[in-house]
Design a protein around this motif. Structure first.
Motif, PDB file in Angstrom:
ATOM      1  N   GLU A 190       4.138 -14.725  -0.551  1.00 37.10           N
ATOM      2  CA  GLU A 190       3.375 -13.954  -1.666  1.00 37.10           C
ATOM      3  C   GLU A 190       1.843 -14.252  -1.515  1.00 37.10           C
ATOM      4  OE1 GLU A 190       4.189 -14.100  -5.937  1.00 37.10           O
ATOM      5  OE2 GLU A 190       2.192 -13.712  -6.490  1.00 37.10           O
ATOM      6  N   CYS A 191       0.985 -13.248  -1.076  1.00 36.67           N
ATOM      7  CA  CYS A 191      -0.502 -13.155  -0.710  1.00 36.67           C
ATOM      8  C   CYS A 191      -1.134 -13.775  -1.755  1.00 36.67           C
ATOM      9  CB  CYS A 191      -0.954 -11.872  -0.419  1.00 36.67           C
ATOM     10  SG  CYS A 191      -2.693 -11.977  -0.221  1.00 36.67           S
ATOM     11  N   PRO A 192      -2.055 -14.947  -1.729  1.00 33.86           N
ATOM     12  CA  PRO A 192      -2.842 -15.427  -2.615  1.00 33.86           C
ATOM     13  C   PRO A 192      -3.703 -14.703  -3.302  1.00 33.86           C
ATOM     14  CG  PRO A 192      -3.679 -15.940  -0.642  1.00 33.86           C
ATOM     15  CD  PRO A 192      -2.387 -15.289  -0.233  1.00 33.86           C
ATOM     16  N   LEU A 193      -4.140 -13.436  -2.603  1.00 36.33           N
ATOM     17  CA  LEU A 193      -5.210 -12.547  -3.135  1.00 36.33           C
ATOM     18  C   LEU A 193      -4.822 -11.562  -4.266  1.00 36.33           C
ATOM     19  CD1 LEU A 193      -8.366 -12.829  -2.834  1.00 36.33           C
ATOM     20  CD2 LEU A 193      -7.960 -11.009  -0.883  1.00 36.33           C
ATOM     21  N   HIS A 194      -4.016 -10.818  -3.840  1.00 38.74           N
ATOM     22  CA  HIS A 194      -3.511  -9.699  -5.035  1.00 38.74           C
ATOM     23  C   HIS A 194      -1.849  -9.790  -5.048  1.00 38.74           C
ATOM     24  CE1 HIS A 194      -7.214  -8.099  -2.530  1.00 38.74           C
ATOM     25  NE2 HIS A 194      -7.624  -8.266  -3.699  1.00 38.74           N
ATOM     26  N   GLY A 195      -1.510 -10.656  -4.652  1.00 35.32           N
ATOM     27  CA  GLY A 195      -0.100 -10.850  -5.004  1.00 35.32           C
ATOM     28  C   GLY A 195       0.981  -9.873  -4.217  1.00 35.32           C
ATOM     29  N   GLY A 196       0.521  -9.377  -3.241  1.00 43.30           N
ATOM     30  CA  GLY A 196       1.236  -8.555  -2.210  1.00 43.30           C
ATOM     31  C   GLY A 196       2.490  -9.544  -1.649  1.00 43.30           C
ATOM     32  N   ARG A 197       3.557  -8.770  -1.506  1.00 45.02           N
ATOM     33  CA  ARG A 197       4.912  -9.719  -0.919  1.00 45.02           C
ATOM     34  C   ARG A 197       5.413  -9.185   0.191  1.00 45.02           C
ATOM     35  NH1 ARG A 197       8.555  -9.229  -5.021  1.00 45.02           N
ATOM     36  NH2 ARG A 197       9.499 -11.287  -4.806  1.00 45.02           N
TER      37      ARG A 197
ATOM     38  N   ILE B 118      -2.536 -13.240   8.719  1.00 42.61           N
ATOM     39  CA  ILE B 118      -3.330 -12.417   7.671  1.00 42.61           C
ATOM     40  C   ILE B 118      -2.749 -11.373   6.971  1.00 42.61           C
ATOM     41  CG2 ILE B 118      -5.577 -11.303   7.510  1.00 42.61           C
ATOM     42  CD1 ILE B 118      -6.034 -14.303   8.347  1.00 42.61           C
ATOM     43  N   CYS B 119      -2.729 -11.230   5.648  1.00 40.00           N
ATOM     44  CA  CYS B 119      -2.311 -10.077   4.996  1.00 40.00           C
ATOM     45  C   CYS B 119      -2.640  -8.877   5.710  1.00 40.00           C
ATOM     46  CB  CYS B 119      -2.778 -10.123   3.505  1.00 40.00           C
ATOM     47  SG  CYS B 119      -1.996  -8.960   2.504  1.00 40.00           S
ATOM     48  N   THR B 120      -1.984  -7.727   5.453  1.00 45.55           N
ATOM     49  CA  THR B 120      -2.276  -6.289   5.786  1.00 45.55           C
ATOM     50  C   THR B 120      -3.146  -5.756   4.885  1.00 45.55           C
ATOM     51  OG1 THR B 120      -0.391  -5.565   5.091  1.00 45.55           O
ATOM     52  CG2 THR B 120      -0.143  -6.350   7.361  1.00 45.55           C
ATOM     53  N   HIS B 121      -3.120  -6.311   3.664  1.00 45.10           N
ATOM     54  CA  HIS B 121      -4.250  -5.739   2.874  1.00 45.10           C
ATOM     55  C   HIS B 121      -5.600  -6.082   2.703  1.00 45.10           C
ATOM     56  CE1 HIS B 121      -5.289  -5.001  -1.800  1.00 45.10           C
ATOM     57  NE2 HIS B 121      -4.765  -3.824  -1.172  1.00 45.10           N
ATOM     58  N   GLY B 122      -5.682  -7.336   3.129  1.00 48.11           N
ATOM     59  CA  GLY B 122      -7.040  -7.754   2.922  1.00 48.11           C
ATOM     60  C   GLY B 122      -7.306  -9.166   3.838  1.00 48.11           C
ATOM     61  N   ARG B 123      -8.543  -9.479   3.839  1.00 56.06           N
ATOM     62  CA  ARG B 123      -8.694 -10.790   4.640  1.00 56.06           C
ATOM     63  C   ARG B 123      -7.982 -12.175   3.986  1.00 56.06           C
ATOM     64  NH1 ARG B 123      -8.950 -11.138   9.753  1.00 56.06           N
ATOM     65  NH2 ARG B 123     -10.056 -13.094   9.525  1.00 56.06           N
ATOM     66  N   ALA B 124      -6.814 -12.203   3.627  1.00 51.90           N
ATOM     67  CA  ALA B 124      -6.190 -13.516   3.124  1.00 51.90           C
ATOM     68  C   ALA B 124      -5.391 -14.126   3.978  1.00 51.90           C
ATOM     69  CB  ALA B 124      -5.662 -12.767   1.987  1.00 51.90           C
ATOM     70  N   MET B 125      -5.272 -15.508   4.013  1.00 49.24           N
ATOM     71  CA  MET B 125      -4.398 -16.284   4.765  1.00 49.24           C
ATOM     72  C   MET B 125      -3.068 -16.473   3.923  1.00 49.24           C
ATOM     73  SD  MET B 125      -5.828 -17.925   7.627  1.00 49.24           S
ATOM     74  CE  MET B 125      -5.184 -19.668   7.399  1.00 49.24           C
TER      75      MET B 125
ATOM     76  N   PRO C  22       3.507  -2.522  -3.935  1.00 46.02           N
ATOM     77  CA  PRO C  22       2.047  -2.167  -3.982  1.00 46.02           C
ATOM     78  C   PRO C  22       1.447  -3.776  -4.250  1.00 46.02           C
ATOM     79  CG  PRO C  22       3.026  -0.646  -5.176  1.00 46.02           C
ATOM     80  CD  PRO C  22       4.116  -1.469  -4.890  1.00 46.02           C
ATOM     81  N   PRO C  23       0.422  -4.196  -3.908  1.00 44.72           N
ATOM     82  CA  PRO C  23      -0.728  -3.344  -3.291  1.00 44.72           C
ATOM     83  C   PRO C  23      -0.523  -3.284  -1.713  1.00 44.72           C
ATOM     84  CG  PRO C  23      -1.460  -5.307  -3.853  1.00 44.72           C
ATOM     85  CD  PRO C  23      -0.090  -5.326  -4.242  1.00 44.72           C
ATOM     86  N   VAL C  24       0.756  -3.724  -1.129  1.00 45.93           N
ATOM     87  CA  VAL C  24       0.696  -3.796   0.470  1.00 45.93           C
ATOM     88  C   VAL C  24       1.766  -2.710   0.818  1.00 45.93           C
ATOM     89  CG1 VAL C  24       0.293  -6.092   0.606  1.00 45.93           C
ATOM     90  CG2 VAL C  24       2.541  -5.509   0.316  1.00 45.93           C
ATOM     91  N   ASP C  25       1.240  -2.030   1.906  1.00 50.65           N
ATOM     92  CA  ASP C  25       2.039  -0.960   2.140  1.00 50.65           C
ATOM     93  C   ASP C  25       2.104  -0.936   3.764  1.00 50.65           C
ATOM     94  OD1 ASP C  25      -0.520  -0.143   2.963  1.00 50.65           O
ATOM     95  OD2 ASP C  25      -0.368   1.705   1.849  1.00 50.65           O
TER      96      ASP C  25
HETATM   97 FE1  FES Z   1      -3.130  -9.494   0.387  1.00 48.91          FE
HETATM   98 FE2  FES Z   1      -4.596  -7.980  -1.173  1.00 48.91          FE
HETATM   99  S1  FES Z   1      -5.458  -9.346   0.535  1.00 48.91           S
HETATM  100  S2  FES Z   1      -2.303  -8.411  -1.312  1.00 48.91           S
END
Ligand code: FES
Length: 104
Positions: free
Chosen positions: A63-70, A44-51, A81-84
């Motif tokens: 690359e996260c499917p939700l906001h493109g965090g890598r 799960i992404c550290t930024h939100g609930r995305a697989m 950004p947006p992942v920190d």
């Molecule tokens: Fe993964 Fe936002 S939930 S970048």
């Protein structure tokens, strides 16, 4: 420790350049095979609930499917950004067609 880890998948379930989500002791974990090597991170992404396995794997970067965090799959580091917050990574081994992950 000598903990050999849990068998989470078979080798033929994950081809080079592919990824696979598994559950290990209540944790969502993403497996990746890059250049023939296996890596395991939190699923799960550290930024939100995305697989993360719903995202895109390229050159060892997920690359996260939700906001493109890598993130780098080899060490979980985040690439801006947006992942920190980095992903937790887990030791993964492969032997006799079995993939094992150690969570502790
Ligand atoms: Fe993964 Fe936002 S939930 S970048």
């Amino acid at each position: 420790t000598d903990d050999p880890g849990r068998v989470v998948a078979r080798s033929d379930e994950i081809a080079d350049g592919e990824m696979l989500d598994v559950r290990v002791e209540g944790l969502d974990i993403a497996l990746y095979r890059v250049g023939g090597r296996l890596y395991a991170t939190a699923g799960i992404c550290t930024h939100g609930r995305a697989m993360l396995t719903d995202g895109w794997l390229e050159d060892g970067v997920i690359e996260c499917p939700l906001h493109g965090g890598r993130f780098e799959v080899r060490d979980g580091s985040c690439l801006g950004p947006p992942v920190d917050e980095p992903l937790t990574t887990y030791p993964v081994t492969e032997h006799d067609g079995e993939i094992r992950v150690t969570t502790r």
